[in-house]
Design a protein around this motif. Structure first.
Motif, PDB file in Angstrom:
ATOM      1  N   SER A  14       0.787  -1.246  -0.097  1.00 17.09           N
ATOM      2  CA  SER A  14      -0.078  -0.037   0.040  1.00 17.09           C
ATOM      3  C   SER A  14       0.843   1.438  -0.090  1.00 17.09           C
ATOM      4  O   SER A  14       1.922   1.273   0.702  1.00 17.09           O
ATOM      5  CB  SER A  14      -0.878   0.004   1.180  1.00 17.09           C
ATOM      6  OG  SER A  14      -0.185   0.039   2.399  1.00 17.09           O
ATOM      7  N   ASP A  26      -7.761   7.643  -3.148  1.00 24.37           N
ATOM      8  CA  ASP A  26      -7.749   6.514  -2.575  1.00 24.37           C
ATOM      9  C   ASP A  26      -9.235   6.109  -2.036  1.00 24.37           C
ATOM     10  O   ASP A  26      -9.493   5.038  -1.910  1.00 24.37           O
ATOM     11  CB  ASP A  26      -6.750   6.512  -1.205  1.00 24.37           C
ATOM     12  CG  ASP A  26      -6.473   5.162  -0.622  1.00 24.37           C
ATOM     13  OD1 ASP A  26      -6.184   4.031  -1.185  1.00 24.37           O
ATOM     14  OD2 ASP A  26      -6.896   5.039   0.505  1.00 24.37           O
ATOM     15  N   SER A  27      -9.837   7.112  -1.618  1.00 26.60           N
ATOM     16  CA  SER A  27     -11.082   7.105  -1.040  1.00 26.60           C
ATOM     17  C   SER A  27     -12.018   6.655  -2.196  1.00 26.60           C
ATOM     18  O   SER A  27     -13.121   5.709  -2.006  1.00 26.60           O
ATOM     19  CB  SER A  27     -11.564   8.193  -0.304  1.00 26.60           C
ATOM     20  OG  SER A  27     -10.824   8.459   0.949  1.00 26.60           O
ATOM     21  N   LYS A  29     -11.461   4.960  -4.799  1.00 27.09           N
ATOM     22  CA  LYS A  29     -10.995   3.540  -5.030  1.00 27.09           C
ATOM     23  C   LYS A  29     -11.803   2.434  -4.145  1.00 27.09           C
ATOM     24  O   LYS A  29     -12.483   1.461  -4.562  1.00 27.09           O
ATOM     25  CB  LYS A  29      -9.668   3.131  -4.712  1.00 27.09           C
ATOM     26  CG  LYS A  29      -8.965   3.945  -6.022  1.00 27.09           C
ATOM     27  CD  LYS A  29      -7.376   3.509  -5.942  1.00 27.09           C
ATOM     28  CE  LYS A  29      -6.505   4.332  -6.833  1.00 27.09           C
ATOM     29  NZ  LYS A  29      -4.948   3.813  -6.817  1.00 27.09           N
ATOM     30  N   ASP A  30     -12.019   2.909  -2.937  1.00 24.90           N
ATOM     31  CA  ASP A  30     -12.651   2.104  -1.793  1.00 24.90           C
ATOM     32  C   ASP A  30     -14.073   2.064  -2.042  1.00 24.90           C
ATOM     33  O   ASP A  30     -14.551   1.255  -2.108  1.00 24.90           O
ATOM     34  CB  ASP A  30     -12.230   2.919  -0.587  1.00 24.90           C
ATOM     35  CG  ASP A  30     -12.696   2.128   0.656  1.00 24.90           C
ATOM     36  OD1 ASP A  30     -12.180   1.330   1.147  1.00 24.90           O
ATOM     37  OD2 ASP A  30     -13.834   2.500   1.394  1.00 24.90           O
ATOM     38  N   TRP A  33     -15.096   0.147  -5.204  1.00 23.94           N
ATOM     39  CA  TRP A  33     -15.149  -1.477  -4.930  1.00 23.94           C
ATOM     40  C   TRP A  33     -16.296  -1.685  -4.120  1.00 23.94           C
ATOM     41  O   TRP A  33     -17.097  -2.637  -4.479  1.00 23.94           O
ATOM     42  CB  TRP A  33     -13.651  -1.523  -3.925  1.00 23.94           C
ATOM     43  CG  TRP A  33     -13.872  -3.266  -3.693  1.00 23.94           C
ATOM     44  CD1 TRP A  33     -13.247  -4.115  -4.220  1.00 23.94           C
ATOM     45  CD2 TRP A  33     -14.471  -3.735  -2.516  1.00 23.94           C
ATOM     46  NE1 TRP A  33     -13.476  -5.367  -3.618  1.00 23.94           N
ATOM     47  CE2 TRP A  33     -14.208  -5.454  -2.711  1.00 23.94           C
ATOM     48  CE3 TRP A  33     -15.490  -3.452  -1.486  1.00 23.94           C
ATOM     49  CZ2 TRP A  33     -14.650  -6.273  -1.848  1.00 23.94           C
ATOM     50  CZ3 TRP A  33     -15.929  -4.723  -0.630  1.00 23.94           C
ATOM     51  CH2 TRP A  33     -15.630  -5.952  -0.868  1.00 23.94           C
ATOM     52  N   ALA A  34     -16.678  -0.838  -3.317  1.00 23.84           N
ATOM     53  CA  ALA A  34     -17.854  -0.822  -2.507  1.00 23.84           C
ATOM     54  C   ALA A  34     -19.299  -1.170  -3.308  1.00 23.84           C
ATOM     55  O   ALA A  34     -19.855  -2.137  -3.051  1.00 23.84           O
ATOM     56  CB  ALA A  34     -18.141   0.046  -1.391  1.00 23.84           C
ATOM     57  N   GLY A  85     -10.585  -0.170  -8.020  1.00 18.06           N
ATOM     58  CA  GLY A  85     -11.313  -0.420  -6.989  1.00 18.06           C
ATOM     59  C   GLY A  85     -10.079  -0.769  -5.845  1.00 18.06           C
ATOM     60  O   GLY A  85      -9.097  -1.521  -6.361  1.00 18.06           O
ATOM     61  N   LYS A  86     -10.424  -0.637  -4.762  1.00 12.19           N
ATOM     62  CA  LYS A  86      -9.513  -1.269  -3.691  1.00 12.19           C
ATOM     63  C   LYS A  86     -10.562  -1.817  -2.607  1.00 12.19           C
ATOM     64  O   LYS A  86     -11.391  -1.002  -2.442  1.00 12.19           O
ATOM     65  CB  LYS A  86      -8.723   0.011  -2.981  1.00 12.19           C
ATOM     66  CG  LYS A  86      -7.748  -0.308  -1.991  1.00 12.19           C
ATOM     67  CD  LYS A  86      -6.930   0.809  -1.575  1.00 12.19           C
ATOM     68  CE  LYS A  86      -7.764   1.074   0.100  1.00 12.19           C
ATOM     69  NZ  LYS A  86      -7.312   2.212   0.804  1.00 12.19           N
ATOM     70  N   LYS A  87     -10.268  -2.863  -2.063  1.00 13.07           N
ATOM     71  CA  LYS A  87     -11.165  -3.511  -1.226  1.00 13.07           C
ATOM     72  C   LYS A  87     -11.495  -2.605   0.070  1.00 13.07           C
ATOM     73  O   LYS A  87     -10.545  -2.120   0.751  1.00 13.07           O
ATOM     74  CB  LYS A  87     -10.344  -4.963  -0.724  1.00 13.07           C
ATOM     75  CG  LYS A  87     -11.620  -5.592   0.126  1.00 13.07           C
ATOM     76  CD  LYS A  87     -11.206  -7.019   0.563  1.00 13.07           C
ATOM     77  CE  LYS A  87     -12.188  -7.589   1.410  1.00 13.07           C
ATOM     78  NZ  LYS A  87     -11.780  -9.163   1.455  1.00 13.07           N
ATOM     79  N   CYS A  88     -12.945  -2.521   0.137  1.00 16.16           N
ATOM     80  CA  CYS A  88     -13.254  -1.660   1.230  1.00 16.16           C
ATOM     81  C   CYS A  88     -13.545  -2.470   2.390  1.00 16.16           C
ATOM     82  O   CYS A  88     -14.810  -3.247   2.402  1.00 16.16           O
ATOM     83  CB  CYS A  88     -14.761  -1.035   0.857  1.00 16.16           C
ATOM     84  SG  CYS A  88     -15.510  -0.054   2.178  1.00 16.16           S
ATOM     85  N   THR A 129     -19.518   8.251   3.391  1.00 20.50           N
ATOM     86  CA  THR A 129     -18.274   8.358   2.435  1.00 20.50           C
ATOM     87  C   THR A 129     -18.480   9.453   1.390  1.00 20.50           C
ATOM     88  O   THR A 129     -17.673  10.051   0.987  1.00 20.50           O
ATOM     89  CB  THR A 129     -18.459   6.925   1.791  1.00 20.50           C
ATOM     90  OG1 THR A 129     -18.175   6.221   2.825  1.00 20.50           O
ATOM     91  CG2 THR A 129     -17.276   7.052   0.574  1.00 20.50           C
TER      92      THR A 129
END
Length: 188
Positions: A14, A26-27, A29-30, A33-34, A85-88, A129
């Protein structure tokens, strides 16, 4: 003798956000993913629900969630970035809790109440968010991103209100051992 500490696997994977724009991305991407995870989860909730108003709300929200994914892709594009995405972890936990609730409740009004409770946790997370993302976009003068995020934020708030209405109109009353409760309470 080597005195350097080895890097942990997590720190190698990371990247640390060094400024608001990096944290904003970053947020994004979170939540991207969600929203994609919800596109996969909402059909399961639809299948488990029995109340027709709830099923309709879930079906409508699935279409809306797909639009939220598209909007997020537009946000990334407006900033010259590829949507990824980045895993939330928060949404992953909320989804797992919702799946557990569906497994541990009897079909009918009790499960429907559990589905609404789970869905509202999702909505509240999304509202928090998107509200934060809107503030970041405004500060960073990302006008296109701000407009798209505010549209989604408004829809998430409406979805939360709709779920409350479905629960309050009759559904929760059916769950209380078959006894209808007074709807004249001014509690919430």
């Amino acid at each position: 003798m080597d005195t350097k500490k080895p890097k942990s696997p997590k720190s190698e994977k990371s990247k640390v956000a060094k400024n608001l724009k990096e944290f904003f991305i970053d947020s994004l991407k979170d939540i991207y993913w969600a929203e994609n995870a919800l596109v996969k989860t909402l059909p399961k909730m639809f299948d488990q629900a029995t109340d027709q108003k709830l099923k309709t709300a879930i079906k409508d929200h699935l279409a809306q969630t797909k639009e939220h994914v598209t909007r997020l892709e537009q946000v990334f594009e407006s900033m010259g970035l590829k949507a990824e995405g980045k895993k939330c972890l928060a949404m992953d936990g909320i989804i797992k809790e919702g799946e557990e609730i569906m497994e541990e409740t009897a079909e009918g009004p009790v499960r429907d109440a559990g589905i609404i409770a789970s869905a509202q946790k999702v909505e509240h997370y999304e509202i928090a968010t998107y509200g934060t993302l809107a503030a970041f976009a405004k500060t960073l003068n990302e006008r296109t991103a701000l407009d798209l995020i505010l549209k989604t934020l408004g829809e998430e708030k409406k979805s939360d209100c709709l779920l409350s209405t479905i629960a309050d109109t009759n559904l929760n009353s059916q769950v209380v051992d078959g006894k209808l409760q007074s709807k004249d309470l001014n509690a919430v």
